[in-house]
Design an enzyme around this catalytic site. Structure first.
Site, PDB file in Angstrom:
ATOM      1  N   LEU A  94      60.803  39.273  56.707  1.00  0.00           N
ATOM      2  CA  LEU A  94      59.571  38.616  56.253  1.00  0.00           C
ATOM      3  C   LEU A  94      58.973  37.735  57.333  1.00  0.00           C
ATOM      4  CD1 LEU A  94      60.402  37.731  52.556  1.00  0.00           C
ATOM      5  CD2 LEU A  94      58.782  39.412  53.408  1.00  0.00           C
ATOM      6  N   ALA A  95      59.801  36.920  57.998  1.00  0.00           N
ATOM      7  CA  ALA A  95      59.257  36.006  59.006  1.00  0.00           C
ATOM      8  C   ALA A  95      58.790  36.778  60.242  1.00  0.00           C
ATOM      9  CB  ALA A  95      60.304  34.964  59.392  1.00  0.00           C
ATOM     10  N   ARG A 150      71.677  26.206  42.666  1.00  0.00           N
ATOM     11  CA  ARG A 150      72.790  27.097  42.998  1.00  0.00           C
ATOM     12  C   ARG A 150      74.078  26.369  43.363  1.00  0.00           C
ATOM     13  NH1 ARG A 150      69.106  31.389  46.426  1.00  0.00           N
ATOM     14  NH2 ARG A 150      68.035  32.166  44.590  1.00  0.00           N
ATOM     15  N   HIS A 169      75.803  33.372  50.516  1.00  0.00           N
ATOM     16  CA  HIS A 169      74.493  33.997  50.375  1.00  0.00           C
ATOM     17  C   HIS A 169      73.562  33.658  51.545  1.00  0.00           C
ATOM     18  CE1 HIS A 169      71.077  35.809  48.561  1.00  0.00           C
ATOM     19  NE2 HIS A 169      70.480  34.692  48.228  1.00  0.00           N
ATOM     20  N   GLU A 175      64.980  32.213  58.107  1.00  0.00           N
ATOM     21  CA  GLU A 175      66.365  31.751  57.952  1.00  0.00           C
ATOM     22  C   GLU A 175      66.989  31.390  59.296  1.00  0.00           C
ATOM     23  OE1 GLU A 175      68.840  34.490  55.751  1.00  0.00           O
ATOM     24  OE2 GLU A 175      70.533  33.106  55.653  1.00  0.00           O
ATOM     25  N   ARG A 206      69.416  25.552  49.411  1.00  0.00           N
ATOM     26  CA  ARG A 206      68.112  26.187  49.220  1.00  0.00           C
ATOM     27  C   ARG A 206      67.898  26.501  47.747  1.00  0.00           C
ATOM     28  NH1 ARG A 206      66.146  31.020  48.526  1.00  0.00           N
ATOM     29  NH2 ARG A 206      68.077  32.157  48.890  1.00  0.00           N
TER      30      ARG A 206
END
Lengths: 644, 251
Positions: free
Chosen positions: A43-44, A337, A408, A432, A442
């Site tokens: 994505l980045a 989380r 993760h 990331e 996160r």
């Protein structure tokens, strides 16, 4: 060296607008005189490369997969946050900012996070314009759901495949620029070193994974968008190829590595089932919107269940402990989380875990199915239920899913300033691969947001500011700095190939993963970390003495690829341990057993640890040097996180 | 379980390949197919032999990188499943399993089971996008899309670009893959501006890459791991014919 975060002056809400005005611009006609390298096309990376191309820069993009569309962003399931307040439920840019800062346990940078919340709104517009098929209401408007750590519905989603659809959007924008010739794409190509000329990042050395050829590429700036390093644990939710090599080698060339011990353990993964297992599969956090988490109330019932004397359905309602709803009534199953993971570990440590190993808790949809009907649940989460059934051979509509926490996302990464530039001029890190936006934990649906924010809306502005100050002249790839880096890469490959030892690369990787999980995983303590450091050093020595890498360099050699990555993990693992040992507090994904409240909640030490730990490389086996960037909180008050 | 594997081994694009037989022992039914190959590869490595090269990455059935023709079927015997999500419980003890790479002229073999699927990327580059620059777009809710249309577009958009459709087709046609993208974008209001040139250009590139013709047999959809429907091919044909009949593609 003093770390200058370059956070603009002025009120929080005006910083980014003011900064965008203050940055230097590159005249459109001059943009074609600059070359930018982007490593990684998730994505980045894909969004950055596409946008640089649109602006007129010459871009070279690299990925180790056979196509940019396979980057691991594709696997993100649940959604992407944006402070649109379409639901009229009280959301705002400030609330998204506040939730993210709090969710990250006050170890993120205020200015970066606020900017993230601001541009989140534009991301959704951008993706919709590209044809990303987000979920819709019957009226044709966008649908939303809620995610952990938030009490508003601000998560946009495309069934359980949001990452795939967003990545395809960025991939299509990238394809358009490839077709125009503004982006040259290098798939199946892995970055193995960073090249620095006169103190500036000016290029990279790569290996063509098909031919083995070592090549150099020169540019005016280099962007690393290479994802996280969770695979240091061997078992994680990352794709098998996800690795830290590009970032780690940049670190060895002088880029500081920040907060490496902040690893997110995701609470809802399918539990480990055997020795042979190669990876862990995540079940989206969105499932906790409707699924209820529980374990048997007593150890005795759990034991009977594990032995197979009773079935799940035999456990009476009164004998079930919905521990998240009990302990955190306000957030219930949607606590963040780190909180959900830690509580799963606690109940399993008490002997109340389920499944044959006892390392699992239930995620139960019985009430939701009774309430909304199986069809409604299938429409929301159908593909996740299928995936669970395929892996476990159990029907989650009939019996509760078994889940357990797994490695993760990594919140640490290369240190960057407000412009996303590392401490090496001209070297940027996005998504990331950098450290800046998530603090120690996160929140759900914010990784996709950060990747696209960095790529579409931050880097394209800030990189111009750097390039505008740079002359147009290019560094030829026969420059001594390139030749030297190539030689180092070739020697390292040759060394790996010449050891011809007895233990396989995977064998070492698994051994490293065991050490990391046992001593630097969901809970850490000083004694364990000191032990782990010694164990990692021993393992690393043994790797360089006894690893077995077959084949030659001049061919497709997957064992050699892995060996390079594991060699770097063996160094990075030690830094993670050092960082965890240095941080004498608990926060977010970093839980030091010595520092907890009487209710087993993470106990921060704001007086001594409200800083970013940025580590400087000083040689393999040497103690790294710690640099501190103090974190200033001017807009939120640091409080004990409470989700009760 | 103990199994006999017959695996295609090929040094590189230019070398001839051959089937090689390997026995594997002690396979757990809970292993994925790729984990079973991991076990074999570890074994080969320890014996000093070259491990089998195969493509894989996310192992969650979504990245589309894994391939493999297993017992004559793309992604193996389970329908609606990628190879990484295929588990050994679907095989029986003592079975012989044949493993080959995707077979299509447009997908040349790089090594062993690894093939070159870059033709797919080039088809996407020929028009599988909406031409919109970053920024300056309307508010997302200014483009309302009825849920039924959004759902249909989403169904088409779930293609993982693995190439099973090509591998399953006797003509190695890429119609299902191309139709998925064409349908997604033709259905959406955002995709209208380039609707005609998109389908013309993508189909032209598909032909240039050497994919075969579609004969409506449907093995592509039958073997597609994510259930891309044949309806998309029907839609692609309609889109193509109507674009050609009113062609704006003057090149």
């Amino acid at each position: 060296m003093i770390l200058d975060s370059k956070i603009p002056e002025g009120p929080l809400a005006e910083k980014w607008d003011k900064h965008k005005f203050d940055v230097k611009l590159v005249n459109p006609a001059n943009k074609r005189k600059y070359d930018i390298i982007v490593v990684g096309t998730g994505l980045a990376g894909a969004s950055a490369a596409a946008t640089f191309g649109e602006l007129g820069y010459n871009v070279k993009a690299f990925c180790f997969q056979d196509s940019p569309r396979r980057a691991h962003s594709i696997a993100a399931q649940g959604g992407i946050n944006a402070a649109k307040n379409y639901q009229n439920d009280g959301d705002s840019v400030f609330r998204l900012f506040y939730d993210t800062i709090k969710g990250g346990d006050y170890r993120a940078r205020e200015a970066n996070v606020y900017r993230l919340a601001q541009v989140s709104v534009n991301i959704i517009d951008q993706c919709v314009a590209q044809g990303v098929p987000f979920a819709r209401e019957y009226g044709g408007l966008l649908a939303n759901r809620s995610f952990g750590g938030a009490q508003v519905s601000r998560t946009f989603y495309a069934r359980g495949q949001t990452g795939q659809q967003l990545l395809l959007g960025a991939y299509s924008a990238l394809n358009r620029q490839i077709a125009y010739g503004k982006v040259k794409m290098y798939p199946r190509t892995e970055m193995l070193d960073l090249v620095i000329v006169n103190g500036q990042a000016r290029g990279i050395v790569v290996r063509n994974l098909i031919t083995g050829q070592i090549e150099s590429h020169s540019a005016h700036a280099v962007v690393l968008a290479t994802g996280g390093y969770g695979n240091v644990f061997f078992l994680s939710t990352n794709a098998m190829g996800s690795n830290a090599t590009a970032a780690w080698r940049a670190h060895k060339k002088g880029a500081f590595f920040a907060n490496p011990c902040f690893t997110q353990i995701h609470p809802t993964c399918i539990p480990v089932s055997g020795e042979y297992q190669s990876k862990l599969t995540l079940m989206s956090e969105s499932l906790r919107n409707d699924g209820r988490v529980w374990v048997p109330k007593t150890k005795e019932i759990a034991e009977k269940l594990r032995r197979g004397d009773i079935k799940v359905s035999d456990i009476a309602e009164a004998d079930r402990d919905y521990y998240l709803e009990r302990k955190y009534p306000a957030f219930g199953n949607l606590v963040p989380r780190d909180v959900a993971s830690r509580n799963a570990k606690l109940v399993c440590d008490e002997g109340r875990g389920v499944g044959s190993t006892g390392l699992a808790v239930y995620l139960d949809f019985a009430d939701a199915i009774k309430r909304d009907g199986q069809a409604a649940i299938a429409a929301k989460y159908g593909n996740l239920f299928e995936m669970y059934a395929k892996i476990t051979d159990e029907n989650p509509y009939e019996r509760p899913m078994r889940i357990y926490p797994a490695v993760h996302y990594t919140m640490g990464g290369l240190w960057v300033d407000y412009n996303l530039m590392t401490n090496i001029p001209g070297l940027y890190a996005a998504g990331e691969a950098n450290f800046s936006d998530h603090g120690a934990n996160r929140l759900g649906a914010s990784a996709l947001m950060q990747g696209l924010a960095d790529g579409y809306f931050v880097l394209p502005y800030t990189i111009g500011d750097y390039l505008a100050r740079l002359p147009y002249d290019k560094v030829p790839v026969d420059h001594p700095a390139f030749k030297e880096a190539e030689q180092a890469v070739i020697s390292k490959n040759n060394e790996l190939l010449s050891i011809k030892g007895t233990r396989t690369v995977d064998d070492f990787h698994k051994a490293l993963g065991q050490i990391m999980w046992n001593y630097c995983g969901m809970a850490r303590n000083a004694e364990g970390l000191k032990f782990a450091k010694q164990e990692i050093r021993k393992l690393r020595d043994e790797f360089w003495r006894d690893v077995k890498v077959t084949g030659v360099n001049e061919e497709l050699n997957q064992t050699l690829e892995k060996a390079n990555r594991v060699a770097d993990f063996l160094e990075l693992g030690e830094l993670m341990v050092d960082d965890a040992l240095n941080r004498n507090e608990s926060c977010g994904g970093h839980f030091r057993e010595e520092y907890q409240t009487p209710e087993n909640e993470a106990l921060r030490d704001d007086e001594n640890y409200t800083y970013v730990a940025a580590w400087e490389f000083t040689g393999v086996g040497n103690e790294p040097k710690l640099h501190k960037e103090e974190l200033k909180f001017e807009n939120v008050k640091l409080t004990q996180r409470s989700y009760k | 379980m103990d199994l006999t594997l017959k695996v295609w081994r090929q040094k590189d694009k230019n070398s001839p390949g051959q089937m090689v037989t390997y026995p594997v022992k002690g396979i757990s039914p809970d292993m994925s197919f790729l984990e079973m190959l991991d076990v074999l590869n570890e074994d080969l490595l320890v014996r000093g032999e070259e491990p089998i090269a195969f493509d894989h990455d996310c192992r969650e059935g979504i990245c589309g990188m894994c391939s493999l023709f297993i017992n004559g079927r793309a992604h193996g015997p389970e329908s609606g499943t990628t190879t990484c999500q295929l588990h050994m419980r679907h095989f029986s003890d003592g079975e012989t399993i044949t493993i080959e790479p995707w077979r299509a002229a447009a997908f040349p073999v790089h090594k062993d089971l690894v093939v070159d699927r870059s033709a797919f990327d080039r088809i996407q580059q020929a028009g599988g996008y909406i031409s919109v620059n970053t920024g300056g777009v309307p508010d997302a809710n200014e483009i309302p899309i009825p849920k039924t249309i959004a759902d249909k577009a989403f169904d088409a958009a779930t293609c993982i670009q693995c190439g099973a459709c090509v591998a399953a087709c006797k003509n190695a046609s890429a119609m299902l893959f191309v139709s998925a993208k064409v349908s997604q974008l033709a259905l959406l209001p955002q995709g209208q501006a380039e609707r005609k040139s998109r389908v013309e250009n993508m189909v032209a590139q598909m032909d240039i890459e050497g994919f075969g013709s579609c004969t409506n047999i449907g093995s592509c959809a039958a073997e597609c791991p994510v259930g891309i429907s044949l309806e998309n091919i029907a839609m692609l044909r309609r889109e193509f014919i109507s674009a050609k009949a009113t062609s704006e593609n003057l090149v």
